[in-house]
Structures are given as structure tokens and as C-alpha cells.
Design a protein around this motif. Structure first.
Motif, short mmCIF file in Angstrom:
data_model
loop_
_atom_site.label_atom_id
_atom_site.label_comp_id
_atom_site.label_asym_id
_atom_site.label_seq_id
_atom_site.Cartn_x
_atom_site.Cartn_y
_atom_site.Cartn_z
N SER A 295 11.25 4.26 -10.11
CA SER A 295 11.02 3.79 -8.75
C SER A 295 9.86 2.82 -8.68
O SER A 295 9.90 1.79 -7.99
CB SER A 295 10.77 4.98 -7.82
OG SER A 295 10.49 4.56 -6.52
N GLN A 296 8.75 3.12 -9.42
CA GLN A 296 7.59 2.23 -9.42
C GLN A 296 7.89 0.91 -10.13
O GLN A 296 7.37 -0.14 -9.74
CB GLN A 296 6.41 2.93 -10.10
CG GLN A 296 5.88 4.12 -9.32
CD GLN A 296 4.70 4.78 -10.02
OE1 GLN A 296 3.56 4.36 -9.89
NE2 GLN A 296 4.99 5.84 -10.76
N ALA A 297 8.73 0.94 -11.16
CA ALA A 297 9.04 -0.29 -11.90
C ALA A 297 9.89 -1.24 -11.07
O ALA A 297 9.64 -2.45 -11.03
CB ALA A 297 9.75 0.05 -13.21
N PHE A 298 10.90 -0.69 -10.37
CA PHE A 298 11.79 -1.55 -9.58
C PHE A 298 11.36 -1.67 -8.13
O PHE A 298 12.04 -2.34 -7.34
CB PHE A 298 13.22 -0.99 -9.65
CG PHE A 298 13.90 -1.23 -10.98
CD1 PHE A 298 14.54 -2.42 -11.25
CD2 PHE A 298 13.87 -0.26 -11.97
CE1 PHE A 298 15.16 -2.64 -12.47
CE2 PHE A 298 14.47 -0.46 -13.19
CZ PHE A 298 15.11 -1.66 -13.45
N ARG A 299 10.25 -1.00 -7.75
CA ARG A 299 9.70 -1.08 -6.39
C ARG A 299 10.74 -0.72 -5.33
O ARG A 299 10.88 -1.40 -4.32
CB ARG A 299 9.16 -2.49 -6.13
CG ARG A 299 7.93 -2.85 -6.97
CD ARG A 299 6.70 -2.07 -6.53
NE ARG A 299 5.56 -2.30 -7.40
CZ ARG A 299 4.70 -3.29 -7.25
NH1 ARG A 299 4.85 -4.14 -6.25
NH2 ARG A 299 3.68 -3.41 -8.07
#
Length: 604
Positions: free
Chosen positions: A562-566
Motif C-alpha cells: 500500500s505504501q509503495a503504490f500509494r
């Protein structure tokens, strides 16, 4: 859609229409008619009374229907809430079904592999059965030939015994000739069968030798597979080391070029003692500020001192307006006052903000820190002064980067770091403190060096011996004065100065965590580059994270994705893709770390 919403109008309330001021002129005109037309006055009066009665009746009816209208609104809201709840349940069920689908696909792959293995075993057993059948068939034929030979020998022995028995005359020459002819035929037939057997079974080896060679072949095959797996591991390590070597060579060349440029354009070392007359507090304060700092750090100190003086001279700040690129806590127009807080006041306010932020529930913490910051100022200083304090505090934390509390708050507030990075730093220190306290059974506040080293290993099992030694050396350096060689007063390692700056030990702990994060990202980049694609899909990133961190749990894996693809993990489509550089940039600002040991460390 916005135009439709703006142009749409709802009918006015019926009671409002009944009581509208435009009804009054008609009523007055009607009364004038009644007064002027005296002949029809009774009739017109009765008509007016009927209207009044009818209007009163409708008013009463409208009042009676008002509760039904409110009830209808409540029922509509309840239905909307139920619909949202049902949709949330459906999303959760869809997510669980997707996970179940993935597990079933893995189970199907496993069963297919088992099926292929069993088919291979069946084929091998069929081949062995055919060989055994051929072997027993040959044995049967050989046994029949042997029985025939034995019978022939027995018949010959009986004939010889009859010929040698007393009372029998000389043998018949014709009979002997016939027997000799038959013996020669049998000899020729046997010789042909012997030649056939040699031709067919000349290359056959004994079963014992075959089983021994097969055993040796199996052992060699297993050894080859082990060597192949070891080679693959060494190949991965070699590629990683080659990547690191290339990065180091690149950094070395850059540093070498910078060194040559510095040597070419270097100027004499500045005389920093001249600053004593400029800095407020004189020589003693400048010596305190410049102690143990490099020239670059002294420039930062000098800039902070100059900036603080200029900041104190300013009485107001110009508002940045209400555009989208302006943070919510700075969105105002006109002029705001400079509250001129001291550095200690700003540090205390920032600490109090973090304290209330941490006290929030996880659901309440979903709002950005910028919004929480503005709400905190409104709650503490009032609506009127909130924006004055917001500008004053922001200018201070933007200026004083040498103060750890201000710099962390500024980086998180401006989006340079994710808020979870700050929380992870605090939880890292708290975790170590709990481990040291649990090791300190006597609760004396001190541990032996062996106990302290073992507590560090228990708290951070993934750290190397070299990292543990670095932490030990920094701890001994920080506690060098007033500390015995045999005991470490660990509580002093967690102390802060009046500005909230941590000691050397905590700084080293955070530096190691940052270096581990960078190494983790380099390893992830190497794993993703093996796909040889310009863009990375969620499936590629998930598999890469599992490969470099096999013990990672599903929740943490979803969080990193989730943090990588925002975006939320529920809204992440399989075909959604982003460039590798963008993903690594997002993870650089996020709170990520290695969860467990590498696959090689687990197997060992």
C-alpha cells in the motif's frame, strides 16, 4: 454533475406557502370587496371563512405530517448506513475469497506436482516390471532346456545300464548309429541355442552390479542438485556484491572528483573565533555552540543564529493564501502576527503535539498530521490566534534543523518522511528500554557489559556482531565519565537535553536502522531488476518482498504494498503498474524494515 446540483431546487414547504407574505395583499383586497359590496357581504364573508377554515385545516395537517417527514429522513439515513455496512462486508468477503482463491491455486499447483511425480514413479515401475518379466521369461526357457537335457541324460543312463546288464548280447550297430546321429543333432541344436544366448545376453550385467551402480548414480545426482542450489545462492550473492561494488566504485569516483575540485578551489580555513563578537552571549556561548563541530556544521549553527535574530525582529508574516499547494495549517490571507516563541517553547509545544497524537486511536490517526496540528493550535490558543502560532512555529522548525525534535516534526509535517517513521523510531527505543529493564532483575538501573550485550542481541536478533559492538562502544563512550568499566548505567543512555536531543547511543541506534533500511531497499531493487521490465506490477513487488524477506506476515506485506503504490490494498488492481524508481522513492519515505532473517540464514 456540479452544474446539475447547483441548478436543482426543491419545492418550498407547504406551510411556508400558506404563511407567505404575498397572501396578505389578497386577503386585504378581499376584505375591501366585502366592505364595498354590501349586498354580497354575507356571501363573501362565508366564502372567506371557508377559506380560513380550509387553510387552518391544511396547517394542522402539515404540522401532523412533520414528524412523519423527520421519521422518513431517519429511516433514509439508517438505510444508507445499512447499505454502506453491507458494502463493507461485501468488500471484506471479496478480499477473503481472493485470499482463499490464491490458497486453492497454490494447493492445485501442489497437487499437480504430486500427480506428475506419481506418474513418473508409475512409468519407472512399469519399466522395471517389463525388465523383470523378460528376465523371468528367459529363466523359464532356460529351465525348460535344462529339464530336457536332464531327461536326455537320464534316458542315456538307462540305455547304458540296459546295455551293460548281464544276459544281454552285443549292441545293435544300427541302433548305435541312430543314437549317434540323434546325439549329434542335439549337440548342434544346443550349440545354436548357446550361441543365441551369448548374442542376446552378452551385454547384460548382474543385478547386484546394476543395483550398486544405480545407488552410486542416485548419490551423485543428489550431490549435483545440492551443488546446483549452492551455485544459485552464490550466484545471487555475487550479483548483489557486484551491484554493491558498482555503487561503491561510483561513489568513490564521485568523492575523488569532489576531492580534486575541493583541492583545486579550496580556500584557507576560516577563523571561526571572529564569530565570538557577533553571536549573542559572547565567547563562552560560541565555544559551547562550536564544540566538536565541523566547518559545515558551524556554518549551519551560524545560519541558525543569524536566522533566529532576523526571526525575532519580524513582527508579522504574510499569509500564503488558500491555494492547494499551501499546507492547510498555513492557508490564510492577509497578515499574521509573529508570536516570537523561544526555542524551548517550540520544543515543548512539539513534544505535546506528539504526545496527544500518540494518544489518539488508530482510526482517529487517519487524518493527516497537518490537520491535527492546526486543530491542536485552535484548541490550545483559540481560533483567533491559531494561525499566528502556526506560522511562528513553522518558521522556527524550518530554521532550527540542529534540534532533533524540530527537524523530525518539520520533515513529517512537510511530507519528507512518513509519520510512521517517527513512531517506529520511538517504538524502537521503547522496545530496547523494555528489554534492558527485563534483564535488570535487581532494578538497579545498571547492567554488566555481558548482560548489556546479551540484552542488545535479544532486542535486535537481526543485527550483526559488528553492529552490536558499535552500539557497545558508543554506549561506553557516552558513559565514559562517572561510569565504571564493569557496569553500564543504561538509563543514562536514554536521557535527553533540554532541547529534546538524544544522546550518542540513541543516535547510533537510529543511524543503524536507517542503514539497514537502505540495504533492504538495495536488495529489493536488485530483486525487482531481475524481472527486466520497465514497470513493476503488484504481483512482482509482492513476490520480490517474499523472496528477500520470507518470514514477512500478510499484514505487513499488504502495508508495504500500500505504501509503495500509494493506495489501499483493496483498491490495488493486478494490472496496476508503476516505474521502479517511483516505487523505491515512495518506500524511501515510508517506515519499512526487515521482518525476519534471509532464506539462507533460515536454512542454516
Amino acid at each position: 454533475m456540479a452544474c446539475i446540483c447547483q441548478c436543482t431546487s426543491y419545492p418550498p414547504d407547504p406551510e411556508t406557502l400558506l404563511n407567505h407574505r404575498y397572501n396578505r395583499p389578497y386577503r386585504e383586497i378581499f376584505e375591501f370587496f366585502i366592505e364595498d359590496f354590501k349586498t354580497y357581504k354575507p356571501l363573501l364573508s362565508s366564502i372567506k371563512n371557508e377559506y380560513e377554515i380550509t387553510l387552518a385545516h391544511f396547517r394542522e395537517k402539515i404540522r401532523s405530517l412533520e414528524p412523519l417527514k423527520a421519521m422518513l429522513v431517519n429511516i433514509s439515513e439508517e438505510c444508507n448506513e445499512k447499505i454502506l455496512a453491507i458494502r463493507a462486508e461485501e468488500r471484506y468477503e471479496i478480499k477473503m475469497l481472493k485470499k482463499e482463491k490464491i490458497n486453492l491455486l497454490k494447493l492445485i499447483d501442489k497437487k499437480n506436482e504430486e500427480k506428475i511425480s506419481l506418474q513418473t514413479q508409475v512409468a519407472k515401475l512399469r519399466k522395471n516390471l517389463a525388465e523383470e518379466y523378460l528376465h523371468f521369461l528367459n529363466e523359464r526357457d532356460a529351465r525348460r532346456i535344462l529339464i530336457a537335457d536332464l531327461n536326455e541324460l537320464r534316458y542315456q543312463r538307462e540305455d547304458m545300464s540296459l546295455a551293460q546288464s548281464p544276459g544281454v548280447g552285443g549292441e545293435d550297430p544300427v541302433k548305435l548309429t541312430l543314437a549317434l546321429k540323434m546325439a549329434r543333432q542335439d549337440l548342434t541344436k544346443t550349440q545354436m541355442e548357446l550361441n543365441t544366448m551369448k548374442a542376446n545376453f552378452g551385454d547384460v550385467v548382474p543385478r547386484r552390479d546394476f543395483e550398486m551402480e544405480e545407488k552410486k548414480n542416485k548419490a551423485l545426482f543428489e550431490m549435483m542438485e545440492n551443488l546446483k542450489s549452492d551455485f544459485q545462492e552464490i550466484r545471487k550473492e555475487y550479483d548483489l556484491l557486484l551491484q554493491v561494488h558498482s555503487a561503491i566504485v561510483k561513489d568513490r569516483d564521485e568523492f575523488h572528483n569532489e576531492l580534486q575540485e575541493i583541492q583545486r578551489t579550496s580556500t584557507p580555513r576560516p577563523n571561526w573565533s571572529k564569530c565570538e563578537a557577533v553571536i549573542s552571549g559572547g565567547r563562552e556561548r560560541w565555544q559551547l555552540l562550536s564544540q566538536g563541530k565541523s566547518s559545515d556544521q558551524l556554518v549551519d549553527v551560524l545560519l541558525e543564529e543569524i536566522g533566529s535574530s532576523l526571526l525575532l525582529e519580524r513582527e508579522t508574516f504574510q499569509g500564503l493564501g488558500f491555494s492547494e499547494d499551501v499546507p492547510v495549517f498555513l492557508q490564510t490571507g492577509g497578515v499574521v502576527r509573529n508570536k516570537k516563541p523561544s526555542k524551548k517553547e517550540v520544543v515543548d509545544i512539539v513534544k505535546d503535539i506528539w504526545k496527544e497524537r500518540i494518544a489518539q486511536d488508530q482510526k482517529e490517526r487517519l487524518s493527516p498530521l497537518s490537520v491535527f496540528f492546526l486543530n491542536y493550535l485552535k484548541k490550545r490558543f483559540g481560533e483567533a490566534s491559531a494561525m499566528d502560532w502556526s506560522y511562528s512555529i513553522f518558521e522556527n522548525i524550518k530554521l532550527f534543523h540542529s534540534i532533533e525534535v524540530m527537524k523530525q516534526f518539520y520533515d513529517v509535517l512537510t511530507g519528507k518522511l512518513d509519520e510512521n517513521v517517527f513512531h517506529d523510531q520511538k517504538s524502537l527505543v521503547l522496545h530496547l528500554m523494555k528489554e534492558l529493564i527485563s534483564t535488570d532483575i535487581q532494578n538497579e538501573g545498571s547492567l554488566t557489559t555481558d548482560q548489556f550485550s546479551q540484552a542488545l542481541r535479544n532486542a535486535f536478533p537481526l543485527k550483526t556482531d559488528e553492529q552490536i559492538k558499535e552500539l557497545m562502544d558508543v554506549a561506553m563512550t557516552q558513559l565514559e565519565e562517572g561510569n565504571s568499566l564493569d557496569f553500564i548505567h543504561y538509563r543514562l543512555l536514554f536521557s535527553e537535553d533540554e532541547m529534546g536531543n538524544s544522546g550518542l547511543f540513541i543516535q547510533k541506534l537510529w543511524d543503524q536502522a536507517q542503514n539497514e533500511k537502505q540495504a533492504y531497499l538495495v536488495e529489493l531493487k536488485t530483486e525487482l531488476e531481475s524481472n527486466k521490465t520497465a514497470e513493476i506490477t503488484p504481483g512482482m513487488l509482492r513476490q520480490a518482498l517474499i523472496n528477500i524477506d520470507p518470514t514477512m506476515d500478510e499484514y505487513t506485506l499488504d502495508s508495504y504494498m500500500s505504501q509503495a503504490f500509494r493506495t489501499s490494498i483493496a483498491g490495488l488492481e493486478p494490472e496496476y503498474a508503476k516505474k521502479l524508481e517511483i516505487l523505491l522513492e515512495h518506500l524511501q519515505t515510508a517506515a519499512i524494515k526487515r521482518i525476519g532473517p534471509r532464506e539462507a540464514e533460515i536454512s542454516s
